[in-house]
Design a protein around this motif. Structure first.
Motif, PDB file in Angstrom:
ATOM      1  N   TYR A  85       5.931   0.494  -1.682  1.00  0.00           N
ATOM      2  CA  TYR A  85       5.838   1.912  -1.296  1.00  0.00           C
ATOM      3  C   TYR A  85       5.980   2.804  -2.520  1.00  0.00           C
ATOM      4  O   TYR A  85       5.235   3.796  -2.676  1.00  0.00           O
ATOM      5  CB  TYR A  85       6.922   2.224  -0.268  1.00  0.00           C
ATOM      6  N   LEU A  86       6.907   2.454  -3.417  1.00  0.00           N
ATOM      7  CA  LEU A  86       7.051   3.221  -4.656  1.00  0.00           C
ATOM      8  C   LEU A  86       5.808   3.078  -5.532  1.00  0.00           C
ATOM      9  O   LEU A  86       5.358   4.053  -6.158  1.00  0.00           O
ATOM     10  CB  LEU A  86       8.297   2.751  -5.416  1.00  0.00           C
ATOM     11  N   HIS A  87       5.248   1.877  -5.596  1.00  0.00           N
ATOM     12  CA  HIS A  87       3.994   1.685  -6.327  1.00  0.00           C
ATOM     13  C   HIS A  87       2.906   2.606  -5.771  1.00  0.00           C
ATOM     14  O   HIS A  87       2.148   3.226  -6.523  1.00  0.00           O
ATOM     15  CB  HIS A  87       3.507   0.233  -6.221  1.00  0.00           C
ATOM     16  N   HIS A  88       2.856   2.669  -4.444  1.00  0.00           N
ATOM     17  CA  HIS A  88       1.813   3.448  -3.780  1.00  0.00           C
ATOM     18  C   HIS A  88       1.920   4.927  -4.114  1.00  0.00           C
ATOM     19  O   HIS A  88       0.904   5.650  -4.080  1.00  0.00           O
ATOM     20  CB  HIS A  88       1.929   3.232  -2.266  1.00  0.00           C
ATOM     21  N   HIS A  89       3.126   5.378  -4.432  1.00  0.00           N
ATOM     22  CA  HIS A  89       3.359   6.791  -4.747  1.00  0.00           C
ATOM     23  C   HIS A  89       3.478   7.034  -6.247  1.00  0.00           C
ATOM     24  O   HIS A  89       4.075   8.031  -6.669  1.00  0.00           O
ATOM     25  CB  HIS A  89       4.599   7.298  -4.026  1.00  0.00           C
ATOM     26  N   GLY A  90       2.966   6.125  -7.073  1.00  0.00           N
ATOM     27  CA  GLY A  90       2.833   6.379  -8.490  1.00  0.00           C
ATOM     28  C   GLY A  90       3.903   5.794  -9.387  1.00  0.00           C
ATOM     29  O   GLY A  90       3.832   5.984 -10.617  1.00  0.00           O
ATOM     30  N   ALA A  91       4.891   5.075  -8.849  1.00  0.00           N
ATOM     31  CA  ALA A  91       5.917   4.475  -9.707  1.00  0.00           C
ATOM     32  C   ALA A  91       5.295   3.339 -10.511  1.00  0.00           C
ATOM     33  O   ALA A  91       4.400   2.632 -10.014  1.00  0.00           O
ATOM     34  CB  ALA A  91       7.073   3.959  -8.862  1.00  0.00           C
ATOM     35  N   ILE A 123       6.908 -12.194  -3.128  1.00  0.00           N
ATOM     36  CA  ILE A 123       5.705 -12.381  -2.316  1.00  0.00           C
ATOM     37  C   ILE A 123       5.108 -11.033  -1.926  1.00  0.00           C
ATOM     38  O   ILE A 123       3.890 -10.811  -1.989  1.00  0.00           O
ATOM     39  CB  ILE A 123       6.029 -13.211  -1.055  1.00  0.00           C
ATOM     40  N   ILE A 124       5.968 -10.101  -1.533  1.00  0.00           N
ATOM     41  CA  ILE A 124       5.494  -8.776  -1.122  1.00  0.00           C
ATOM     42  C   ILE A 124       5.045  -7.962  -2.330  1.00  0.00           C
ATOM     43  O   ILE A 124       3.990  -7.317  -2.320  1.00  0.00           O
ATOM     44  CB  ILE A 124       6.600  -8.030  -0.358  1.00  0.00           C
ATOM     45  N   LEU A 125       5.824  -7.987  -3.396  1.00  0.00           N
ATOM     46  CA  LEU A 125       5.517  -7.156  -4.567  1.00  0.00           C
ATOM     47  C   LEU A 125       4.259  -7.618  -5.295  1.00  0.00           C
ATOM     48  O   LEU A 125       3.645  -6.840  -6.024  1.00  0.00           O
ATOM     49  CB  LEU A 125       6.705  -7.170  -5.530  1.00  0.00           C
ATOM     50  N   SER A 126       3.887  -8.889  -5.117  1.00  0.00           N
ATOM     51  CA  SER A 126       2.689  -9.389  -5.788  1.00  0.00           C
ATOM     52  C   SER A 126       1.424  -9.093  -4.998  1.00  0.00           C
ATOM     53  O   SER A 126       0.354  -9.605  -5.323  1.00  0.00           O
ATOM     54  CB  SER A 126       2.807 -10.897  -6.017  1.00  0.00           C
ATOM     55  N   ALA A 127       1.544  -8.286  -3.954  1.00  0.00           N
ATOM     56  CA  ALA A 127       0.385  -7.965  -3.125  1.00  0.00           C
ATOM     57  C   ALA A 127      -0.666  -7.236  -3.954  1.00  0.00           C
ATOM     58  O   ALA A 127      -0.388  -6.194  -4.552  1.00  0.00           O
ATOM     59  CB  ALA A 127       0.810  -7.109  -1.934  1.00  0.00           C
ATOM     60  N   GLY A 128      -1.808  -7.811  -4.000  1.00  0.00           N
ATOM     61  CA  GLY A 128      -2.913  -7.176  -4.718  1.00  0.00           C
ATOM     62  C   GLY A 128      -3.906  -6.579  -3.746  1.00  0.00           C
ATOM     63  O   GLY A 128      -3.677  -6.505  -2.532  1.00  0.00           O
ATOM     64  N   ALA A 135      -2.961  -1.770  -1.237  1.00  0.00           N
ATOM     65  CA  ALA A 135      -1.834  -2.644  -1.601  1.00  0.00           C
ATOM     66  C   ALA A 135      -0.713  -2.544  -0.580  1.00  0.00           C
ATOM     67  O   ALA A 135      -0.053  -3.549  -0.255  1.00  0.00           O
ATOM     68  CB  ALA A 135      -1.316  -2.275  -2.992  1.00  0.00           C
ATOM     69  N   LEU A 136      -0.464  -1.368  -0.038  1.00  0.00           N
ATOM     70  CA  LEU A 136       0.582  -1.202   0.973  1.00  0.00           C
ATOM     71  C   LEU A 136       0.230  -1.946   2.256  1.00  0.00           C
ATOM     72  O   LEU A 136       1.095  -2.577   2.880  1.00  0.00           O
ATOM     73  CB  LEU A 136       0.792   0.289   1.262  1.00  0.00           C
ATOM     74  N   GLN A 137      -1.035  -1.898   2.654  1.00  0.00           N
ATOM     75  CA  GLN A 137      -1.457  -2.638   3.840  1.00  0.00           C
ATOM     76  C   GLN A 137      -1.329  -4.147   3.632  1.00  0.00           C
ATOM     77  O   GLN A 137      -0.923  -4.876   4.534  1.00  0.00           O
ATOM     78  CB  GLN A 137      -2.901  -2.259   4.187  1.00  0.00           C
ATOM     79  N   VAL A 138      -1.668  -4.591   2.420  1.00  0.00           N
ATOM     80  CA  VAL A 138      -1.531  -6.023   2.115  1.00  0.00           C
ATOM     81  C   VAL A 138      -0.061  -6.437   2.193  1.00  0.00           C
ATOM     82  O   VAL A 138       0.276  -7.510   2.705  1.00  0.00           O
ATOM     83  CB  VAL A 138      -2.115  -6.337   0.730  1.00  0.00           C
ATOM     84  N   ALA A 139       0.818  -5.572   1.673  1.00  0.00           N
ATOM     85  CA  ALA A 139       2.247  -5.869   1.743  1.00  0.00           C
ATOM     86  C   ALA A 139       2.713  -5.971   3.187  1.00  0.00           C
ATOM     87  O   ALA A 139       3.499  -6.863   3.546  1.00  0.00           O
ATOM     88  CB  ALA A 139       3.041  -4.795   1.004  1.00  0.00           C
ATOM     89  N   LEU A 140       2.241  -5.086   4.040  1.00  0.00           N
ATOM     90  CA  LEU A 140       2.617  -5.132   5.460  1.00  0.00           C
ATOM     91  C   LEU A 140       2.071  -6.404   6.115  1.00  0.00           C
ATOM     92  O   LEU A 140       2.756  -7.023   6.944  1.00  0.00           O
ATOM     93  CB  LEU A 140       2.089  -3.889   6.176  1.00  0.00           C
ATOM     94  N   LEU A 141       0.853  -6.783   5.743  1.00  0.00           N
ATOM     95  CA  LEU A 141       0.289  -8.018   6.284  1.00  0.00           C
ATOM     96  C   LEU A 141       1.100  -9.234   5.845  1.00  0.00           C
ATOM     97  O   LEU A 141       1.329 -10.163   6.624  1.00  0.00           O
ATOM     98  CB  LEU A 141      -1.169  -8.163   5.837  1.00  0.00           C
ATOM     99  N   ARG A 142       1.553  -9.224   4.609  1.00  0.00           N
ATOM    100  CA  ARG A 142       2.373 -10.345   4.131  1.00  0.00           C
ATOM    101  C   ARG A 142       3.723 -10.367   4.841  1.00  0.00           C
ATOM    102  O   ARG A 142       4.268 -11.447   5.122  1.00  0.00           O
ATOM    103  CB  ARG A 142       2.561 -10.253   2.625  1.00  0.00           C
ATOM    104  N   MET A 143       4.266  -9.187   5.114  1.00  0.00           N
ATOM    105  CA  MET A 143       5.509  -9.149   5.895  1.00  0.00           C
ATOM    106  C   MET A 143       5.300  -9.765   7.266  1.00  0.00           C
ATOM    107  O   MET A 143       6.156 -10.497   7.778  1.00  0.00           O
ATOM    108  CB  MET A 143       5.998  -7.709   6.033  1.00  0.00           C
ATOM    109  N   ALA A 144       4.149  -9.460   7.877  1.00  0.00           N
ATOM    110  CA  ALA A 144       3.856 -10.042   9.186  1.00  0.00           C
ATOM    111  C   ALA A 144       3.765 -11.557   9.088  1.00  0.00           C
ATOM    112  O   ALA A 144       4.264 -12.294   9.964  1.00  0.00           O
ATOM    113  CB  ALA A 144       2.552  -9.463   9.726  1.00  0.00           C
ATOM    114  N   GLN A 145       3.154 -12.062   8.016  1.00  0.00           N
ATOM    115  CA  GLN A 145       3.034 -13.510   7.858  1.00  0.00           C
ATOM    116  C   GLN A 145       4.390 -14.154   7.576  1.00  0.00           C
ATOM    117  O   GLN A 145       4.646 -15.277   8.037  1.00  0.00           O
ATOM    118  CB  GLN A 145       2.040 -13.813   6.734  1.00  0.00           C
ATOM    119  N   ILE A 146       5.240 -13.465   6.822  1.00  0.00           N
ATOM    120  CA  ILE A 146       6.599 -13.979   6.632  1.00  0.00           C
ATOM    121  C   ILE A 146       7.318 -14.068   7.970  1.00  0.00           C
ATOM    122  O   ILE A 146       8.001 -15.058   8.277  1.00  0.00           O
ATOM    123  CB  ILE A 146       7.373 -13.089   5.644  1.00  0.00           C
TER     124      ILE A 146
END
Length: 345
Positions: A85-91, A123-128, A135-146
């Motif tokens: 989420y921080l990545h998504h907002h420019g961090a 696993i979540i932070l490496s979402a490409g 990237a945020l949607q990919v992270a959410l998808l990985r959370m679902a898979q976890i």
């Protein structure tokens, strides 16, 4: 010619149920993959990875110690999602990723329940980027898979609980007690090296029994809830008392050696050793449903009382009394199990 020993080895694994952990893990991996594919989730291997993080050989260890790994995985996934989420907002990506993983690594070293958190976060932070997903949607998808992987691991551990674990525990515990009894009744003393080897093997067997006891208690809670009410930890209590009986026998053996050294034991010590061996063997008989001679505990109690009145045997009074008390406590753990329709006790 070399095929026969291998076949015998695998036959032994199958006969003693040692194939079950492998089947559990393979089944959980396949099921996690199938669920992810059925839901049309990309990168289905992350669900498999979660199964490998959470799953343990026995149902008891997965659902007990496994809860720590589940909590750690969930905490790591949430922290990883916050980082994305921080990545998504420019961090900046690299500093945030390193900071989150390092923080969770420090927490995992301090709190055992969080050891899986850094892996889940990575696993979540490496979402490409995936075509059509941010990237945020990919992270959410990985959370679902976890979540799928963790849920599948817990479900498979519960459904494929080690059936007849109570019976297997009692068989193993009876064999352990018989070994202790034979050692107590032996007329010849083992060397120090042999004694250490025997003690090491016994401690390893006690460790295996403790793990199996967890599965047996789980089985009693889930599949025989009505008959196991109020008695959910019987097998773990039994495993703990078996360990105490082993320690009592070790202490008693050391007192024998302290008193007499390499000399042959006198009549009283010989009778005390035989009474202790018979009482321990009687517990093994009770575990196997063979009953116990009514006078075995009485003989041990008479030896414990008699040792107090003889100065030369006074050091035997305490270890004999401890062994007697632990054997009686062990017998109490058998009482509810005898009324179980499964015959596990």
């Amino acid at each position: 010619m070399n095929a026969m020993p291998a076949l015998q080895h695998f036959a032994g694994l199958w006969r003693h149920g040692r194939w079950r952990p492998g089947v559990q893990l393979a089944g959980a991996v396949a099921l996690a993959w199938i669920v992810s594919v059925a839901l049309r989730l990309p990168e289905s291997f992350w669900a498999v990875m979660s199964v490998l993080i959470v799953m343990r050989p026995s149902a008891g260890s997965t659902l007990d110690a496994g809860w720590d790994r589940v909590r750690g995985t969930a905490a790591g996934a949430l922290c990883g999602l916050a980082g994305v989420y921080l990545h998504h907002h420019g961090a900046p990506v690299l500093p945030v990723t390193l900071a989150v993983v390092m923080l969770l690594a420090f927490a995992g070293a301090a709190v055992p329940g969080l050891r899986s958190a850094p892996v889940a976060a990575l696993i979540i932070l490496s979402a490409g980027g995936i075509p059509g997903h941010s990237a945020l949607q990919v992270a959410l998808l990985r959370m679902a898979q976890i979540g799928i992987g963790v849920g599948v691991a817990m479900a498979v551990s519960t459904v494929m609980s080690e059936y007849h674990a109570g019976v297997r525990f009692d068989e193993g515990c009876a064999a352990l007690l018989r070994g202790i009894a034979r050692r107590m009744a032996a007329t010849s003393r083992p060397t120090d090296a042999e004694r250490e080897r025997i003690d090491t093997g016994t401690r390893a067997a006690l460790g295996r029994l403790a793990v199996l006891a967890g599965s047996a208690d789980l089985e009693a809670r889930w599949w025989r809830r009505g008959t196991a009410a109020g008695n959910a930890r019987t097998y773990r209590d039994r495993a703990r008392l078996a360990a105490r009986i082993f320690q009592d026998a070790v202490v008693l053996d050391r007192v024998f050696r302290l008193e007499k050294g390499d000399e042959a034991p006198d009549s009283f010590r010989h009778d005390a050793a035989r009474a202790a061996a018979r009482a321990i063997a009687a517990m093994a008989d009770a575990l196997e449903g063979k009953g116990a001679p009514p006078d075995t505990a009485e003989q041990l109690e008479r030896c414990a009382h008699a040792s107090r009145g003889t100065p030369s045997n006074a050091m035997l009074a305490a270890p004999l009394k401890l062994l007697l008390d632990d054997l009686r406590l062990f017998r109490h753990t058998l009482q509810p199990a005898r009324h179980s329709p499964s015959g596990a006790g």
